[in-house]
Design an enzyme around this catalytic site. Structure first.
Site, PDB file in Angstrom:
ATOM      1  N   ARG A   1      22.889 -11.993  14.171  1.00 38.23           N
ATOM      2  CA  ARG A   1      23.945 -12.112  13.164  1.00 38.23           C
ATOM      3  C   ARG A   1      24.616 -10.759  12.979  1.00 38.23           C
ATOM      4  O   ARG A   1      23.963  -9.724  12.977  1.00 38.23           O
ATOM      5  CB  ARG A   1      23.359 -12.577  11.830  1.00 38.23           C
TER       6      ARG A   1
ATOM      7  N   TYR B   1      26.582 -16.732  18.936  1.00 38.25           N
ATOM      8  CA  TYR B   1      25.175 -16.569  18.558  1.00 38.25           C
ATOM      9  C   TYR B   1      24.791 -17.474  17.386  1.00 38.25           C
ATOM     10  O   TYR B   1      25.519 -17.545  16.383  1.00 38.25           O
ATOM     11  CB  TYR B   1      24.854 -15.096  18.185  1.00 38.25           C
TER      12      TYR B   1
ATOM     13  N   GLY C   1      23.040 -17.896  14.380  1.00 32.67           N
ATOM     14  CA  GLY C   1      23.313 -17.766  12.948  1.00 32.67           C
ATOM     15  C   GLY C   1      24.790 -17.601  12.622  1.00 32.67           C
ATOM     16  O   GLY C   1      25.224 -17.861  11.497  1.00 32.67           O
TER      17      GLY C   1
ATOM     18  N   LYS D   1      22.824 -20.917   8.218  1.00 31.35           N
ATOM     19  CA  LYS D   1      22.973 -19.899   7.176  1.00 31.35           C
ATOM     20  C   LYS D   1      24.287 -20.060   6.410  1.00 31.35           C
ATOM     21  O   LYS D   1      24.345 -19.884   5.195  1.00 31.35           O
ATOM     22  CB  LYS D   1      22.864 -18.499   7.783  1.00 31.35           C
TER      23      LYS D   1
ATOM     24  N   HIS E   1      16.226 -18.966   1.175  1.00 32.19           N
ATOM     25  CA  HIS E   1      15.777 -18.610   2.532  1.00 32.19           C
ATOM     26  C   HIS E   1      14.250 -18.697   2.559  1.00 32.19           C
ATOM     27  O   HIS E   1      13.567 -17.676   2.584  1.00 32.19           O
ATOM     28  CB  HIS E   1      16.262 -17.189   2.842  1.00 32.19           C
TER      29      HIS E   1
ATOM     30  N   SER F   1      14.401 -12.224   7.513  1.00 32.72           N
ATOM     31  CA  SER F   1      14.438 -12.681   8.897  1.00 32.72           C
ATOM     32  C   SER F   1      13.380 -11.971   9.741  1.00 32.72           C
ATOM     33  O   SER F   1      13.176 -10.761   9.601  1.00 32.72           O
ATOM     34  CB  SER F   1      15.815 -12.404   9.489  1.00 32.72           C
ATOM     35  N   ALA F   2      12.735 -12.728  10.609  1.00 33.68           N
ATOM     36  CA  ALA F   2      11.717 -12.203  11.533  1.00 33.68           C
ATOM     37  C   ALA F   2      10.554 -11.520  10.824  1.00 33.68           C
ATOM     38  O   ALA F   2      10.005 -10.531  11.298  1.00 33.68           O
ATOM     39  CB  ALA F   2      12.352 -11.268  12.563  1.00 33.68           C
ATOM     40  N   CYS F   3      10.167 -12.053   9.667  1.00 35.46           N
ATOM     41  CA  CYS F   3       9.013 -11.516   8.941  1.00 35.46           C
ATOM     42  C   CYS F   3       7.903 -12.549   8.807  1.00 35.46           C
ATOM     43  O   CYS F   3       7.005 -12.410   7.977  1.00 35.46           O
ATOM     44  CB  CYS F   3       9.428 -11.006   7.572  1.00 35.46           C
TER      45      CYS F   3
ATOM     46  N   ASP G   1      12.672 -22.194   7.398  1.00 35.56           N
ATOM     47  CA  ASP G   1      13.739 -21.214   7.159  1.00 35.56           C
ATOM     48  C   ASP G   1      14.504 -21.413   5.850  1.00 35.56           C
ATOM     49  O   ASP G   1      14.873 -20.452   5.212  1.00 35.56           O
ATOM     50  CB  ASP G   1      14.725 -21.236   8.340  1.00 35.56           C
TER      51      ASP G   1
ATOM     52  N   ARG H   1      15.639 -16.649  21.039  1.00 42.23           N
ATOM     53  CA  ARG H   1      15.174 -17.751  20.186  1.00 42.23           C
ATOM     54  C   ARG H   1      15.130 -19.067  20.945  1.00 42.23           C
ATOM     55  O   ARG H   1      15.586 -19.168  22.081  1.00 42.23           O
ATOM     56  CB  ARG H   1      16.084 -17.882  18.963  1.00 42.23           C
TER      57      ARG H   1
ATOM     58  N   ASN I   1      -3.883 -15.635   7.276  1.00 36.76           N
ATOM     59  CA  ASN I   1      -3.116 -15.649   6.034  1.00 36.76           C
ATOM     60  C   ASN I   1      -3.516 -16.806   5.117  1.00 36.76           C
ATOM     61  O   ASN I   1      -3.245 -16.777   3.920  1.00 36.76           O
ATOM     62  CB  ASN I   1      -1.613 -15.706   6.338  1.00 36.76           C
TER      63      ASN I   1
HETATM   64  P1  GTP Z   1      13.850 -15.971  10.899  1.00 32.97           P
HETATM   65  O1  GTP Z   1      13.818 -17.142  11.829  1.00 32.97           O
HETATM   66  O2  GTP Z   1      14.615 -14.814  11.456  1.00 32.97           O
HETATM   67  O3  GTP Z   1      14.279 -16.304   9.512  1.00 32.97           O
HETATM   68  O4  GTP Z   1      12.382 -15.344  10.855  1.00 32.97           O
HETATM   69  P2  GTP Z   1      10.929 -15.830  10.431  1.00 32.97           P
HETATM   70  O5  GTP Z   1      10.659 -15.291   9.073  1.00 32.97           O
HETATM   71  O6  GTP Z   1      10.735 -17.266  10.653  1.00 32.97           O
HETATM   72  O7  GTP Z   1      10.079 -14.993  11.459  1.00 32.97           O
HETATM   73  P3  GTP Z   1       8.920 -15.397  12.496  1.00 32.97           P
HETATM   74  O8  GTP Z   1       7.899 -16.325  11.934  1.00 32.97           O
HETATM   75  O9  GTP Z   1       9.565 -15.831  13.746  1.00 32.97           O
HETATM   76  O10 GTP Z   1       8.230 -13.978  12.666  1.00 32.97           O
HETATM   77  C1  GTP Z   1       8.568 -13.133  13.651  1.00 32.97           C
HETATM   78  C2  GTP Z   1       7.725 -11.870  13.692  1.00 32.97           C
HETATM   79  O11 GTP Z   1       6.789 -11.727  12.649  1.00 32.97           O
HETATM   80  C3  GTP Z   1       6.942 -11.825  14.978  1.00 32.97           C
HETATM   81  O12 GTP Z   1       7.103 -10.540  15.522  1.00 32.97           O
HETATM   82  C4  GTP Z   1       5.518 -12.054  14.541  1.00 32.97           C
HETATM   83  O13 GTP Z   1       4.624 -11.436  15.410  1.00 32.97           O
HETATM   84  C5  GTP Z   1       5.503 -11.414  13.179  1.00 32.97           C
HETATM   85  N1  GTP Z   1       4.482 -11.981  12.292  1.00 32.97           N
HETATM   86  C6  GTP Z   1       4.432 -13.231  11.803  1.00 32.97           C
HETATM   87  N2  GTP Z   1       3.343 -13.400  11.007  1.00 32.97           N
HETATM   88  C7  GTP Z   1       2.704 -12.211  10.990  1.00 32.97           C
HETATM   89  C8  GTP Z   1       1.530 -11.743  10.344  1.00 32.97           C
HETATM   90  O14 GTP Z   1       0.861 -12.448   9.590  1.00 32.97           O
HETATM   91  N3  GTP Z   1       1.173 -10.448  10.568  1.00 32.97           N
HETATM   92  C9  GTP Z   1       1.902  -9.627  11.369  1.00 32.97           C
HETATM   93  N4  GTP Z   1       1.507  -8.381  11.524  1.00 32.97           N
HETATM   94  N5  GTP Z   1       3.027 -10.047  11.999  1.00 32.97           N
HETATM   95  C10 GTP Z   1       3.427 -11.312  11.815  1.00 32.97           C
HETATM   96  C1  SPV Z   2      17.563 -15.392  10.452  1.00 26.78           C
HETATM   97  O1  SPV Z   2      18.073 -14.380  10.961  1.00 26.78           O
HETATM   98  O2  SPV Z   2      17.107 -15.395   9.295  1.00 26.78           O
HETATM   99  C2  SPV Z   2      17.447 -16.627  11.236  1.00 26.78           C
HETATM  100  C3  SPV Z   2      18.176 -16.704  12.487  1.00 26.78           C
HETATM  101  O3  SPV Z   2      16.818 -17.572  10.811  1.00 26.78           O
HETATM  102  S1  SPV Z   2      19.868 -17.011  12.210  1.00 26.78           S
HETATM  103  O4  SPV Z   2      20.086 -18.438  12.258  1.00 26.78           O
HETATM  104  O5  SPV Z   2      20.573 -16.333  13.269  1.00 26.78           O
HETATM  105  O6  SPV Z   2      20.262 -16.511  10.923  1.00 26.78           O
HETATM  106 MN    MN Z   3      16.050 -17.101   8.700  1.00 25.73          MN
END
Ligand code: GTP
Ligand code: SPV
Ligand code: MN
Length: 597
Positions: free
Chosen positions: A73, A201, A203, A210, A230, A252-254, A281, A379, A506
């Site tokens: 994004r 792309y 998002g 989003k 979110h 995102s990605a957490c 999400d 993705r 977790n």
């Molecule tokens: P969006 O789709 O972007 O909204 O992201 P999301 O929050 O769904 O992220 P996702 O579950 O794909 O997490 C991506 C990253 O988080 C990866 O690099 C995982 O390895 C890391 N991750 C997820 N859970 C854990 C955890 O419990 N501990 C650690 N250290 N890393 C984690």
């Molecule tokens: C995020 O970035 O939080 C996502 C991927 O879930 S996107 O749809 O690109 O926003």
């Molecule tokens: Mn997201």
């Protein structure tokens, strides 16, 4: 041009008007049938938009590559276009509707010539549910159509709603020239309209996600007294069959996707938990007649991060992505499979990387950095129903009742593994002061800590000060409000290693959270909230040194005193709009820290 399949005059007029601007050669209405989908897949293969993967091993799976400057994004090109700048707030880029329509209008002009304009009527949320919102996306991208067929509900039921005259969000997308200098993602909440141009792309272009389900929906939700967040939604079933649901907001990605489909760890197997995935999400939540908060996932697919997905980190997802997947920006192996860093099995000896170049493991670029096979934000899109843990309540119109709301972020320091807010108002403060390190999901400097209230900073379609007020008000509307928690899976030791093993483990934290919701366990009162007594986390089968656990649960007043400065700076941006209650919470926290320090 196929038959126009709506009696909704407003829709017909709008499609014609947009076609006059974009000048497509053809218009094709998307009906949600498999026949039409197969045809589009075939065409996309012929044009090279999709590469078919090994259909024996990966039936229905394809690979797509975006332009190399179009992989995440682009928040700096994303705008909220309200009449008054103030209504967009300091949290958003703003453009006036008239100049936004004009600027983008120039890029849309003739942008679809030589192409077909697809008309995609879609529903976010189960059709006919009180939650459901209808959108229609016009796009010149087959990739967008095929992804929308996965991520949203498309088909006859939606057309029937439109025939009844139901209102819809007008979503216009063109990839145009895929030129980053002519890329704009524009939201007109006052017109229920989204215009996205110059990107391909996810998002930026799957406008149900989003753009509609968060930015536009958050704006509508405030007016209609519900919440668009979110958040993942998951159910935790105990052996007696009782299921409790939680909603969790992480940036995102957490780790939302990972948590949403968690598989219980070995050590807790005897307890017989079973996890149900409702969403990974986005959550739409309303107060129901019982005074509790109920949630649906408006989407029907996952758009998950590929790198790091393997049978250890996310076994459920590994099962889910065995068929009907569109992979984006991953590595293509010689035997036509998808691969990414951190995937199961051996690293392929060679392949074609996400940029379409020959790739071998160990390759380095001019600066000596490893060349990745898959982009860090590569993705996959896949229907939720492929997921073995998909909730049986996905289609239920009322959704699921939420016991706990969990906030979290990536914090190497400061935030303990888990803590509970003292009450709703304090919980809103906890959410409003969330911060996280930047990930590959946004363009920008990785690792930089930024404030990301409720993980909504990039997604709140209006002034965030009003959003905080809305959260405070929602608490008052709910006799049975969920409890609010904060988690941090990402705390590190002196060497920068994660202290908490995370992922499957977790569940141990979720167990404590639910015990707190059900008044089954005491907790330790700290200045920031309630923290578990170490003995109250079930550590069966987990070899975590006692010291690590203590460090994970530690609350250091001096670190929090430092944090207060950042919070103050952030709150000050909202000037007099910031609800006074949040300043009260700030003062109270400050006092509690001082008396503890
Ligand atoms: P969006 O789709 O972007 O909204 O992201 P999301 O929050 O769904 O992220 P996702 O579950 O794909 O997490 C991506 C990253 O988080 C990866 O690099 C995982 O390895 C890391 N991750 C997820 N859970 C854990 C955890 O419990 N501990 C650690 N250290 N890393 C984690
Ligand atoms: C995020 O970035 O939080 C996502 C991927 O879930 S996107 O749809 O690109 O926003
Ligand atoms: Mn997201």
């Amino acid at each position: 041009m196929n038959k126009i399949i709506t009696h909704n005059k407003k829709l017909k007029d709008w499609v014609e008007k947009m076609a006059r601007i974009c000048k497509p050669d053809n218009i094709l209405w998307i009906d949600g049938t498999n026949e039409q989908r197969f045809l589009l897949e075939k065409e996309a293969e012929d044009t090279g938009e999709l590469i078919q993967l090994d259909q024996q091993k990966l039936p229905g799976c394809f690979l797509h590559r975006t332009a190399i400057d179009d992989v995440a994004r682009t928040e700096h090109l994303t705008f909220i276009c309200t009449k008054k700048k103030h209504d967009a707030g300091p949290n958003n880029n703003w453009m006036s509707p008239s100049s936004a329509y004009k600027k983008a209008g120039n890029i849309f002009k003739g942008a679809m010539s030589g192409r077909t304009m697809y008309v995609i009527p879609f529903s976010m949320g189960p059709v006919g549910s009180e939650f459901s919102k209808i959108g229609v996306e016009l796009t010149d991208s087959r990739y967008v159509v095929l992804n929308m067929l996965i991520m949203t509900r498309v088909g006859n039921a939606v057309l029937k709603e439109l025939d009844k005259g139901k209102d819809f969000t007008k979503c216009l997308h063109s990839k145009a020239e895929l030129d980053i200098n002519k890329r704009l993602i524009l939201h007109f909440p006052e017109d229920n309209t989204i215009w996205s141009v110059g990107s391909g792309y996810g998002g930026n272009v799957l406008l149900g996600k989003k753009c509609l389900s968060l930015r536009i929906a958050s704006f509508i939700a405030r007016r209609e007294h519900w919440m668009a967040e979110h958040m993942l939604i998951m159910g935790i079933e105990e052996t007696n069959g009782h299921i409790e649901y939680i909603a969790a907001a992480f940036p995102s990605a957490c780790g939302k996707t990972n948590l949403a489909m968690l598989v219980p760890p070995e050590g807790l197997k005897v307890k017989g938990y079973r996890i149900w995935t409702v969403g990974d999400d986005i959550a739409w939540m309303r107060v129901d007649s019982d005074g509790a908060l109920w949630a649906v996932n408006p989407e029907s697919g996952f758009f998950g991060v590929a790198p790091g997905t393997n049978s250890k980190s996310n076994p459920m997802m590994v099962e889910t992505i065995k068929k009907d997947v569109i992979f984006t920006n991953v590595l293509l192996t010689p035997d036509k499979r998808a691969w990414w860093e951190g995937a199961d099995g051996e690293i392929p000896g060679e392949g074609i990387d996400w940029q379409g170049r020959p790739w071998k493991p160990g390759m380095r670029d001019e600066k000596g950095k490893p060349v990745l096979g898959a982009h860090p934000n590569s993705r996959f899109t896949v229907p939720i129903k492929n997921c073995p843990s998909a909730s049986f309540r996905l289609e239920q119109h009322h959704g699921v009742p939420i016991s706990a709301i969990v906030f979290g972020g990536r914090r190497a320091h400061l935030a303990p593994l888990v803590y509970e807010a003292f009450n709703w108002q304090h919980g809103v403060f906890v959410g409003a002061t969330m911060a996280s390190e930047r990930t590959a999901a946004q363009v920008g400097e990785l690792g930089e800590v930024r404030r990301d209230p409720m993980a909504m900073l990039p997604f709140c379609g209006y002034n965030m000060a009003y959003y905080f007020r809305h959260w405070l008000n929602m608490g008052k509307r709910m006799p049975k409000a969920p409890k609010i928690f904060h988690v941090n899976w990402f705390k590190t030791d002196e060497r920068g290693e994660f202290l908490w093993p995370g992922f499957t483990e977790n569940l141990r934290v979720l167990e404590w959270i639910l015990d707190r919701c059900n008044n089954k366990v005491d907790a330790f009162k700290t200045p920031i909230g309630y923290v578990p007594y170490p003995q109250d986390l079930d550590m069966t089968g987990l070899n975590l040194p006692r010291q690590a656990l203590e460090k994970l649960l530690e609350v250091k007043p001096d670190e929090w005193a430092e944090e207060l400065k950042g919070i103050k700076r952030f709150f000050t941006e909202f000037k007099k709009d910031l609800p006074i209650e949040l300043w009260d919470e700030y003062e109270n926290l400050s006092k509690r820290i001082k008396s503890n320090g």
